[in-house]
Structure formats: C-alpha cells, structure tokens
Design a protein around this motif. Structure first.
Motif, mmCIF file in Angstrom:
data_model
loop_
_atom_site.group_PDB
_atom_site.id
_atom_site.type_symbol
_atom_site.label_atom_id
_atom_site.label_comp_id
_atom_site.label_asym_id
_atom_site.label_seq_id
_atom_site.Cartn_x
_atom_site.Cartn_y
_atom_site.Cartn_z
ATOM 1 N N PHE A 5 15.822 -2.483 28.478
ATOM 2 C CA PHE A 5 14.771 -2.858 29.489
ATOM 3 C C PHE A 5 13.704 -3.524 28.845
ATOM 4 O O PHE A 5 13.186 -3.211 27.547
ATOM 5 N N ARG A 6 12.799 -4.481 29.470
ATOM 6 C CA ARG A 6 11.387 -5.071 29.106
ATOM 7 C C ARG A 6 10.536 -4.594 30.157
ATOM 8 O O ARG A 6 10.732 -4.254 31.240
ATOM 9 N N VAL A 7 9.294 -4.334 29.689
ATOM 10 C CA VAL A 7 8.235 -4.113 30.234
ATOM 11 C C VAL A 7 7.297 -5.234 30.840
ATOM 12 O O VAL A 7 7.241 -6.142 30.054
ATOM 13 N N CYS A 8 6.968 -5.270 32.103
ATOM 14 C CA CYS A 8 6.409 -6.486 32.539
ATOM 15 C C CYS A 8 4.775 -6.248 32.238
ATOM 16 O O CYS A 8 4.229 -5.215 32.252
ATOM 17 N N TYR A 9 4.326 -7.393 31.581
ATOM 18 C CA TYR A 9 2.900 -7.314 30.868
ATOM 19 C C TYR A 9 1.787 -7.315 32.073
ATOM 20 O O TYR A 9 0.830 -7.253 31.923
ATOM 21 N N ILE A 10 2.159 -7.458 33.590
ATOM 22 C CA ILE A 10 1.221 -7.528 34.437
ATOM 23 C C ILE A 10 1.178 -6.178 35.154
ATOM 24 O O ILE A 10 0.068 -5.578 35.315
ATOM 25 N N CYS A 11 2.331 -5.474 35.785
ATOM 26 C CA CYS A 11 2.340 -4.512 36.233
ATOM 27 C C CYS A 11 2.702 -2.934 35.652
ATOM 28 O O CYS A 11 2.532 -1.997 36.019
ATOM 29 N N VAL A 52 4.021 -11.155 20.098
ATOM 30 C CA VAL A 52 4.165 -10.165 19.037
ATOM 31 C C VAL A 52 4.941 -10.918 18.134
ATOM 32 O O VAL A 52 5.866 -11.898 18.417
ATOM 33 N N LEU A 53 4.730 -10.580 16.843
ATOM 34 C CA LEU A 53 5.422 -11.142 15.615
ATOM 35 C C LEU A 53 7.052 -10.899 15.650
ATOM 36 O O LEU A 53 7.365 -9.670 15.754
ATOM 37 N N THR A 54 7.726 -11.907 15.566
ATOM 38 C CA THR A 54 9.040 -11.637 15.366
ATOM 39 C C THR A 54 9.540 -11.338 14.073
ATOM 40 O O THR A 54 9.196 -11.775 13.263
ATOM 41 N N LEU A 60 12.151 -5.366 20.250
ATOM 42 C CA LEU A 60 12.020 -5.097 21.679
ATOM 43 C C LEU A 60 11.038 -4.009 21.992
ATOM 44 O O LEU A 60 10.261 -4.085 22.975
ATOM 45 N N ARG A 61 11.191 -2.923 20.868
ATOM 46 C CA ARG A 61 10.181 -1.815 21.256
ATOM 47 C C ARG A 61 8.642 -2.359 21.041
ATOM 48 O O ARG A 61 7.765 -2.042 21.797
ATOM 49 N N ALA A 62 8.235 -3.283 20.218
ATOM 50 C CA ALA A 62 6.965 -3.876 19.793
ATOM 51 C C ALA A 62 6.661 -4.685 21.093
ATOM 52 O O ALA A 62 5.383 -4.499 21.560
ATOM 53 N N GLU A 63 7.486 -5.576 21.606
ATOM 54 C CA GLU A 63 7.132 -6.269 22.662
ATOM 55 C C GLU A 63 6.990 -5.165 23.921
ATOM 56 O O GLU A 63 5.919 -5.659 24.754
ATOM 57 N N TYR A 68 3.056 -2.913 27.817
ATOM 58 C CA TYR A 68 2.468 -1.825 28.413
ATOM 59 C C TYR A 68 0.972 -1.759 27.911
ATOM 60 O O TYR A 68 0.347 -1.469 29.041
ATOM 61 N N HIS A 69 0.539 -2.219 26.780
ATOM 62 C CA HIS A 69 -1.093 -2.106 26.596
ATOM 63 C C HIS A 69 -1.587 -3.138 27.441
ATOM 64 O O HIS A 69 -2.798 -3.062 27.926
ATOM 65 N N SER A 70 -0.972 -4.399 27.644
ATOM 66 C CA SER A 70 -1.594 -5.344 28.544
ATOM 67 C C SER A 70 -1.683 -4.931 29.714
ATOM 68 O O SER A 70 -2.778 -5.278 30.760
ATOM 69 N N ALA A 71 -0.623 -4.337 30.339
ATOM 70 C CA ALA A 71 -0.720 -3.674 31.848
ATOM 71 C C ALA A 71 -1.816 -2.822 31.867
ATOM 72 O O ALA A 71 -2.647 -2.651 32.979
#
Length: 98
Positions: A5-11, A52-54, A60-63, A68-71
């Motif tokens: 899963f990916r976290v939405c940076y907005i919500c 995020v630096l690739t 994926l965890r770092a992204e 999450y912090h952006s949201a």
C-alpha cells in the motif's frame, strides 16, 4: 504474499499501488475546492508530493513515512486545547471547545 500500500500525501489514507495514481489527482482537486471555501486566515499552501531519495531496500517504507508526515502537516492546532484538525473540522470544533 502481502499486498503493498501507498499513503496519500494529501489525506494520509492508504491505497493500492495502482489505485494511488487514480486517487491523488482527485484528492488534490477536492483539497483545492475545500481550501478555497475556507476563510482566508485558515487557507494553506497546496501540499507537494514529498521527494524521497531512491535506492535501498526500504524505499516504499520511506515514501509512505514521508507521505504520512506531509498529510499530518496539513492539520491545524486548536488555540484552546491544542488538538489538531483539518481546517474545516477546526471551525466546528472551536465552536464548542472550552
């Protein structure tokens, strides 16, 4: 095998790897509409997708952590109790907060 899963940076909600590309433009449009309806003092800058630096095994965890912090940065604190809310919920909360 566990789905990724990916976290939405907005919500801050989680989406599958394929559905996040559908969700993010819709979520950003919804964010713009809601932000424009707020009083000028509560309006915020448009959220930007964190970079995020690739490279490495846990990208994926770092992204997800950066998203999450952006949201969480979108939340505003109540002046009375210090709890954090989305701006439209903060207006409702402040009416009954003592």
């Amino acid at each position: 095998r566990r789905p990724y899963f990916r976290v939405c940076y907005i919500c801050g909600r989680q989406f599958g790897l394929q559905s996040i590309s559908i969700h993010e433009p819709q979520c950003l449009e919804k964010w713009r509409t809601e932000n424009n309806q707020l009083p000028r003092l509560l309006r915020r800058e448009e959220p930007r997708k964190p970079e995020v630096l690739t490279g490495g095994s846990c990208t994926l965890r770092a992204e997800n952590e950066a998203a999450y912090h952006s949201a969480q940065a979108q939340l505003l604190p109540c002046g009375n109790c210090g709890r954090t809310f989305l701006p439209d919920h903060l207006i409702v909360h402040q009416k009954c907060c003592r």
